[in-house]
Design an enzyme around this catalytic site. Structure first.
Site: not given
Ligand code: SAJ
Length: 453
Positions: A215, A269, A428
């Site tokens: 995880k 996360c 963004r």
């Molecule tokens: N972000 C970026 N660039 C990217 C992807 C995300 O700047 O390429 C930013 C987003 O804007 C956000 C942050 O990172 O502010 C987190 O984004 P995220 O898509 O990772 O969203 P989370 O935090 O909800 O991550 C969850 C996580 N899930 C769990 O831990 C259960 C992560 O493991 C997953 O990979 C992610 O969702 C997903 O991919 O769905």
């Protein structure tokens, strides 16, 4: 034969899991939620069959209503139902503090309460993300010492982490494989029986520590990749090129998938799990390789720098136009940490406001935030509106920090008429530079050089 389940923690993890389980024949679920100032209201809200979350969550509203109406799911702040529980799921928050130390107050409190009431043969599943080593060294010890039971004999303790994604809470439970770390065959079988009723993908069994490491490393991997994209954004700005064009050219290869830069990394996360990993490394290992562990902390620093970079881009505009950052209205477009959700935890927008406020505390700056989903109970730093026109009217700087879908349809001509000074800082990659500048805006984007080439 009914299966009694208790899910502790009615949050983004607990609610979807609880109602999915409650929708299974012969499963009866009690959600336990403490009546705290911030989240106690959810108990009554859920017991009325209503979804406490406002973002787009396909399937969740009707599922909550159905299982509450059918009497299969109820929520309380009492632990009485733990006594008859065959399964207890722990879905409480496990934040890290400013020193990057995990704050397990909720987890410890809940573990003690479970120990007091749990019956022989119960299967306890820790779904919250913890530092590797915590299930065996912290939770197991509390349960055994406070109850006199033995793990694997009198009760079963499993670590099986969630992979929730605000905006896809149901889908990410049912359509993702599930890792199960039960510590013994019987524990794994118990967990597989439960999850097999709701998870359509593979149930992957391993030991507890490996499951915890999976995880944390899964999220640290994502955080490091985003940090790489952010670093390339800064580098490409200096090359006066557009990193998004380059990422798209790279990702055109079927075997590459580079992440995207932005205004920062928020959420509950990625901002915490890399630190949990390092905490477990420091606490539960001999740290023989400590001096070589660098990428994770450096990646966190790069990601935490991006809100500051948004401010740098704004300051560059004022410097280039020989204008003081004073007597202005700044509109923050997007408060949630990611698109189309209401989740504001660790949102870059808060960091941007805090830094601007401290850097320009003696200047006259009006702040207003816009977000179509965020509720004012979850954001109190500035005035918050869900009326886009109110936010942008007479604004001097528009800082787009979250890429909500509605921002892609903005009428730039109309926008230009309503702002006082046409300045857009795009965190963004929402807009296309030439188009926006053609409409008369001064434009800066994270990841793209400001000079035309
Ligand atoms: N972000 C970026 N660039 C990217 C992807 C995300 O700047 O390429 C930013 C987003 O804007 C956000 C942050 O990172 O502010 C987190 O984004 P995220 O898509 O990772 O969203 P989370 O935090 O909800 O991550 C969850 C996580 N899930 C769990 O831990 C259960 C992560 O493991 C997953 O990979 C992610 O969702 C997903 O991919 O769905």
């Amino acid at each position: 034969m009914p299966t009694n389940i208790v899910v502790i923690g009615m949050g983004y993890v607990g609610i979807p899991m609880a109602v999915l389980l409650a929708d299974v024949d012969d499963f009866y679920v009690t959600g336990i939620q403490r009546r705290s100032q911030r989240s106690g209201w959810k108990i009554d809200w859920l017991n009325q069959g209503k979804n406490p979350y406002e973002g787009e969550e396909p399937g969740l509203d009707e599922l909550i209503e159905r299982v509450v109406k059918s009497g299969k799911f109820k929520v309380t702040d009492k632990y009485d139902d733990v006594r008859d529980a065959d399964y207890i799921l722990i879905d409480v928050q496990t934040p890290v503090d400013d020193e990057k130390i995990p704050r397990y107050a909720s987890l410890l409190d809940v573990s003690q309460k479970i120990a007091k009431h749990m019956k022989k043969g119960v299967t306890i599943i820790l779904e919250s993300t913890v530092a590797p080593g915590t299930t065996d060294n912290v939770v197991q010890s509390i349960l055994e010492e406070n109850r006199g039971f033995k793990r694997g004999l009198d009760f079963f303790l499993v670590f099986s982490f969630e992979r929730v994604m605000p905006g896809k809470l149901i889908e990410y439970i049912t359509d993702f494989p599930r890792v199960i770390g039960g510590g013994c065959q019987e524990a794994n079988d118990k967990a597989k029986f439960l999850y097999g009723k709701v998870v359509k993908k593979e149930l992957q069994v391993t030991d507890t520590l490996t499951a915890e490491l999976t995880k944390c490393i899964e999220n640290a991997y994502r955080d490091v990749n985003i940090a790489f994209a952010n670093e390339m954004a800064l580098l490409c700005e200096d090359f006066n090129r557009n990193v998004f064009e380059i990422i798209n050219l790279i990702n055109y290869r079927h075997d590459r998938m580079m992440h995207f830069p932005g205004s920062g990394v928020g959420g509950h996360c990625l901002t915490k799990d890399p630190w949990l990993l390092l905490y477990g490394f420091n606490k539960y290992t001999e740290r023989l390789n400590e001096a070589k562990i660098k990428i994770i902390p450096d990646a966190r620093k790069i990601n935490d720098f991006m809100p500051y970079h948004m401010i740098e881009l704004m300051e560059n505009v004022f410097r280039d136009s020989h204008r003081l950052v004073d007597n202005i209205k700044v509109a923050l477009l997007g408060v949630s940490y990611k698109a189309n959700t209401d989740d504001t935890r660790n949102t870059p927008t808060e960091n941007i406001v805090k830094v601007l406020r401290s850097r320009y505390h003696s200047h006259n700056i009006e702040y207003i935030a816009h977000d179509p989903f965020v509720h004012e109970r979850d954001y109190k730093l500035t005035k918050l509106t869900n009326d886009f026109n109110e936010a942008i009217t007479n604004a001097d700087v528009l800082m787009f920090t979250t890429n909500h879908s509605e921002y892609y349809d903005i009428d730039l001509d109309d926008l230009k008429k309503k702002v006082r000074t046409p300045i857009i800082i795009d965190g963004r990659n929402i807009f296309e530079k030439k188009l926006v500048e053609g409409k008369g805006f001064t434009y800066r984007k994270v990841g793209e050089g400001s000079k035309n080439h």
